[in-house]
Design a protein around this motif. Structure first.
Motif, short mmCIF file in Angstrom:
data_model
loop_
_atom_site.label_atom_id
_atom_site.label_comp_id
_atom_site.label_asym_id
_atom_site.label_seq_id
_atom_site.Cartn_x
_atom_site.Cartn_y
_atom_site.Cartn_z
N UNK A 1 0.83 -1.21 0.00
CA UNK A 1 0.00 0.00 0.00
C UNK A 1 0.87 1.26 0.00
N UNK A 2 1.92 1.26 0.82
CA UNK A 2 2.83 2.41 0.86
C UNK A 2 3.51 2.59 -0.49
N UNK A 3 4.00 1.49 -1.06
CA UNK A 3 4.68 1.56 -2.35
C UNK A 3 3.76 2.13 -3.43
N UNK A 4 2.55 1.62 -3.52
CA UNK A 4 1.62 2.08 -4.56
C UNK A 4 1.23 3.54 -4.35
N UNK A 5 0.92 3.92 -3.13
CA UNK A 5 0.49 5.30 -2.85
C UNK A 5 1.63 6.29 -3.08
N UNK A 6 2.82 5.95 -2.64
CA UNK A 6 3.96 6.86 -2.80
C UNK A 6 4.38 6.97 -4.26
N UNK A 7 4.33 5.88 -4.98
CA UNK A 7 4.67 5.91 -6.41
C UNK A 7 3.68 6.79 -7.17
N UNK A 8 2.42 6.76 -6.77
CA UNK A 8 1.39 7.56 -7.44
C UNK A 8 1.50 9.04 -7.09
N UNK A 9 2.07 9.36 -5.91
CA UNK A 9 2.09 10.75 -5.46
C UNK A 9 3.41 11.47 -5.69
N UNK A 10 4.49 10.74 -5.95
CA UNK A 10 5.80 11.37 -6.09
C UNK A 10 6.59 10.66 -7.18
N UNK A 11 6.89 11.35 -8.29
CA UNK A 11 7.64 10.71 -9.37
C UNK A 11 9.05 10.30 -8.97
N UNK A 12 9.53 10.81 -7.85
CA UNK A 12 10.86 10.45 -7.36
C UNK A 12 10.86 9.22 -6.48
N UNK A 13 9.69 8.59 -6.32
CA UNK A 13 9.64 7.39 -5.49
C UNK A 13 10.56 6.33 -6.07
N UNK A 14 11.27 5.63 -5.19
CA UNK A 14 12.26 4.63 -5.60
C UNK A 14 11.89 3.21 -5.18
N UNK A 15 11.58 3.01 -3.89
CA UNK A 15 11.29 1.68 -3.34
C UNK A 15 10.87 1.84 -1.89
N UNK A 16 10.54 0.72 -1.23
CA UNK A 16 10.32 0.74 0.22
C UNK A 16 11.38 -0.13 0.89
N UNK A 17 11.76 0.28 2.07
CA UNK A 17 12.60 -0.53 2.94
C UNK A 17 11.73 -1.02 4.08
N UNK A 18 11.89 -2.28 4.45
CA UNK A 18 11.10 -2.90 5.51
C UNK A 18 12.07 -3.36 6.59
N UNK A 19 11.81 -2.93 7.83
CA UNK A 19 12.73 -3.27 8.92
C UNK A 19 11.98 -3.67 10.19
N UNK A 20 12.36 -4.80 10.75
CA UNK A 20 11.92 -5.20 12.08
C UNK A 20 13.18 -5.19 12.93
N UNK A 21 13.27 -4.22 13.84
CA UNK A 21 14.50 -4.05 14.60
C UNK A 21 14.37 -4.51 16.05
N UNK A 22 13.45 -3.95 16.80
CA UNK A 22 13.27 -4.35 18.19
C UNK A 22 14.35 -3.87 19.14
N UNK A 23 15.04 -2.81 18.79
CA UNK A 23 16.13 -2.33 19.64
C UNK A 23 15.68 -1.32 20.69
N UNK A 24 14.56 -0.65 20.47
CA UNK A 24 14.13 0.42 21.36
C UNK A 24 12.79 0.12 22.01
N UNK A 25 11.76 -0.03 21.21
CA UNK A 25 10.42 -0.28 21.75
C UNK A 25 10.28 -1.75 22.11
N UNK A 26 9.60 -2.04 23.22
CA UNK A 26 9.53 -3.42 23.71
C UNK A 26 8.48 -4.29 23.03
N UNK A 27 7.80 -3.79 22.02
CA UNK A 27 6.75 -4.53 21.35
C UNK A 27 7.11 -4.71 19.87
N UNK A 28 6.60 -5.76 19.29
CA UNK A 28 6.84 -6.05 17.88
C UNK A 28 6.27 -4.93 17.01
#
Length: 151
Positions: free
Chosen positions: A73-100
């Motif tokens: 959804x983010x990829x499609x919406x951003x690509x439609x709104x900004x011609x400079x859209x490149x890609x999405x990065x997806x990260x699950x880190x868990x270093x700061x907040x104690x919840x997934x």
């Protein structure tokens, strides 16, 4: 109580203003800052879940399906709104907040050359508290476009 102190509980109560929609095992929310327009986070719907491996396999797969749905959804919406859209990065880190939770970062061609090829964490720390890029009404159109694509 400020909703930021309990983002998941506030989402369940309907008090978290960043919520875009409900997905299996999770809430899709807009990021508090939008220096990369369309930045979203997928919050687990269970604050006792600290990491992906805390979920039984079926719930883990449901959560990961929600990651895929929000990132698409983010990829499609951003690509439609900004011609400079490149890609999405997806990260699950868990270093700061104690919840997934999972970060969905749109990336753009207009980012500085020394930062575009690396993780968003290379940006200056003050980006995370810059009032000029705080989530606000100016992001409503992009927020709605992301929400419309959560299928």
């Amino acid at each position: 109580m400020d909703w930021r102190a309990d983002r998941i509980g506030a989402a369940h109560r309907g008090d978290n203003p960043t919520v875009i929609g409900r997905l299996p095992e999770a809430f899709a929310v807009m990021g508090d800052v939008q220096w990369l327009p369309g930045y979203c986070v997928l919050l687990t719907d269970d604050s006792a879940v600290g990491r992906l491996t805390d979920l039984p396999r079926a719930r883990r797969l449901s959560y990961l399906e929600s990651v895929e749905r929000l990132s698409t959804a983010v990829e499609e919406a951003c690509a439609a709104s900004d011609p400079g859209f490149r890609r999405v990065n997806i990260e699950i880190l868990g270093n700061t907040d104690p919840y997934l939770h999972t970060h969905i970062f749109p990336r753009y061609e207009w980012e500085p050359a020394d930062l575009i090829g690396g993780p968003v964490w290379w940006y200056s720390r003050d980006r995370w508290s810059d009032p000029s890029t705080a989530l606000g009404p100016q992001h409503d159109q992009l927020r709605a476009a992301i929400g419309d694509r959560l299928v």
